[in-house]
Design a protein around this motif. Structure first.
Motif, PDB file in Angstrom:
ATOM      1  N   UNK A  99      25.279  47.278  31.143  1.00  0.00           N
ATOM      2  CA  UNK A  99      26.278  47.876  31.099  1.00  0.00           C
ATOM      3  C   UNK A  99      27.823  47.384  30.862  1.00  0.00           C
ATOM      4  N   UNK A 100      28.569  48.735  30.470  1.00  0.00           N
ATOM      5  CA  UNK A 100      29.762  48.091  30.035  1.00  0.00           C
ATOM      6  C   UNK A 100      30.665  47.900  31.730  1.00  0.00           C
ATOM      7  N   UNK A 101      30.861  46.461  31.585  1.00  0.00           N
ATOM      8  CA  UNK A 101      31.667  46.803  33.048  1.00  0.00           C
ATOM      9  C   UNK A 101      33.748  46.846  32.409  1.00  0.00           C
ATOM     10  N   UNK A 102      33.788  47.861  33.823  1.00  0.00           N
ATOM     11  CA  UNK A 102      35.529  48.108  33.346  1.00  0.00           C
ATOM     12  C   UNK A 102      36.422  47.852  34.428  1.00  0.00           C
ATOM     13  N   UNK A 103      37.355  46.878  34.935  1.00  0.00           N
ATOM     14  CA  UNK A 103      38.169  46.647  36.085  1.00  0.00           C
ATOM     15  C   UNK A 103      39.207  46.919  36.150  1.00  0.00           C
ATOM     16  N   UNK A 104      40.144  47.537  36.716  1.00  0.00           N
ATOM     17  CA  UNK A 104      41.466  48.034  37.127  1.00  0.00           C
ATOM     18  C   UNK A 104      41.840  48.824  38.007  1.00  0.00           C
ATOM     19  N   UNK A 105      40.858  49.052  38.933  1.00  0.00           N
ATOM     20  CA  UNK A 105      41.529  50.106  39.832  1.00  0.00           C
ATOM     21  C   UNK A 105      42.365  49.020  41.193  1.00  0.00           C
ATOM     22  N   UNK A 106      42.185  49.738  41.957  1.00  0.00           N
ATOM     23  CA  UNK A 106      43.018  49.453  43.221  1.00  0.00           C
ATOM     24  C   UNK A 106      42.268  47.978  44.085  1.00  0.00           C
ATOM     25  N   UNK A 107      43.328  47.343  44.381  1.00  0.00           N
ATOM     26  CA  UNK A 107      42.690  45.960  44.976  1.00  0.00           C
ATOM     27  C   UNK A 107      42.125  46.481  46.707  1.00  0.00           C
TER      28      UNK A 107
END
Length: 356
Positions: A99-107
């Protein structure tokens, strides 16, 4: 500075020299004074604006690059973008990393989400360190922030997104020893009602009302009706699975030696970790309990899992284990019926939550 005379009879009196104030200053001095005052006011304005912006920003201090969509696996990234919420778009029960992994949410230190509501437990450095439970909307933007004490440990959201619960270590940082104390809270997002510590819930143990100063609760999981819940209670060195009722505000023990329960989407089974050996070395194994028959079976995962496993669907469980090859943690999956074998699902990740 003297006041200017206000009566007619004193109108011819000479004014003291100091009363002339700024008028006696040179033009250059007045310009410097005005410039200094302007700089001070500008600094105050910048500080105020930055402070207001920090309070207005979503958890983690940034605008999330994505929100809570359907059919995605969300998790806390422990590799690239360490600590931030990320997601995969593949099926929950898929074998192996994909699957395509997307990072960019809150810490977050811990994260969970369901039905357009996210729960992010944060810990900020300082003396003393500060912790927060941050309620997130569908876009993973901050809706409410609650100051906490202790170390973030467990986070859960009910299937409807209404009920939230989190557990903090008040003292200690591991369930493998007896030298710890927890504080578990429950928040009703519909009414805003917050139970800061559920230790005072009336508890029935083995059919009798039970009182003890050493009672600790952790690992809450909610039923679909947002009223019934399950949790772990610890007292006198033993752990119990409890069933609770929000409306009655009461709890009763169901069985001994069950920790960190997680209710299946169909509300018929509980996954939990069971202590299978004494001591702090590899003490637990994952089990599943049938709530109708109260029969349990072990899962194919034989390693010690110190996590509140998450149901990714009615047939698959996800959980975090210490990572390989220098990674902090990885998410693994295993069939819920005890068959098959564990599969590495998401490297460099923890806190799995599938949003159907």
């Amino acid at each position: 500075m003297s006041a200017t005379p206000s009566t007619e009879q004193h109108h011819d009196r000479p004014r003291p020299a100091r009363a002339t104030g700024l008028a006696t200053l040179s033009l250059r001095a007045r310009i410097i004074a005005v410039a200094t005052a302007t700089a001070v006011l500008a600094t105050v304005a910048v500080v105020y604006t930055m402070s207001a912006a920090r309070h207005a920003e979503p958890a983690g201090g940034i605008t999330s690059a994505f929100g809570l969509g359907h059919g995605r696996l969300y998790f806390r990234s422990t590799g690239a973008g360490s600590g931030r919420v990320a997601r995969l778009t593949a099926r929950p029960g898929a074998a192996g990393p994909s699957g395509h992994r997307t990072t960019g949410g809150p810490a977050c230190e811990r994260f969970y989400a369901a039905a357009g509501t996210g729960l992010c437990l944060q810990r900020r450095p300082g003396i003393p360190p500060r912790s927060y439970a941050v309620v997130l909307d569908r876009r993973l933007h901050e809706k409410r922030r609650i100051a906490l004490t202790g170390i973030p440990n467990r986070a859960r959201v009910s299937a409807s997104g209404r009920m939230l619960s989190w557990t903090m270590f008040a003292t200690g940082d591991s369930y493998a020893t007896t030298a710890f104390s927890t504080r578990t809270s429950i928040l009703d997002t519909r009414t805003g009602y917050l139970i800061k510590n559920m230790e005072d819930i009336p508890l029935t143990l083995d059919g009798r009302r039970y009182h003890s100063p050493d009672v600790n609760y952790w690992g809450v999981t909610f039923a679909r009706d947002d009223n019934r819940f399950y949790a772990t209670v610890s007292t006198t060195g033993k752990t119990y699975l409890v069933e609770g009722d929000m409306r009655k505000w009461a709890a009763r023990t169901l069985r001994e030696n069950a920790e960190c329960p997680s209710l299946s989407p169909d509300n018929t089974r509980l996954a939990f970790k069971k202590r299978v050996r004494d001591g702090a070395v590899d003490p637990w194994r994952l089990y599943v309990l049938d709530l109708h028959t109260l029969r349990e079976h072990p899962l194919a995962e034989t390693r010690s899992v110190d996590d509140q496993a998450a149901w990714l669907d009615d047939h698959t469980l996800g959980y975090a284990l210490p990572g390989r090859d220098g990674r902090r943690s990885d998410i693994w999956t295993v069939p819920a019926n005890g068959s098959g074998k564990p599969s590495l699902r998401v490297p460099d990740a923890s806190s799995p939550a599938f949003v159907p």
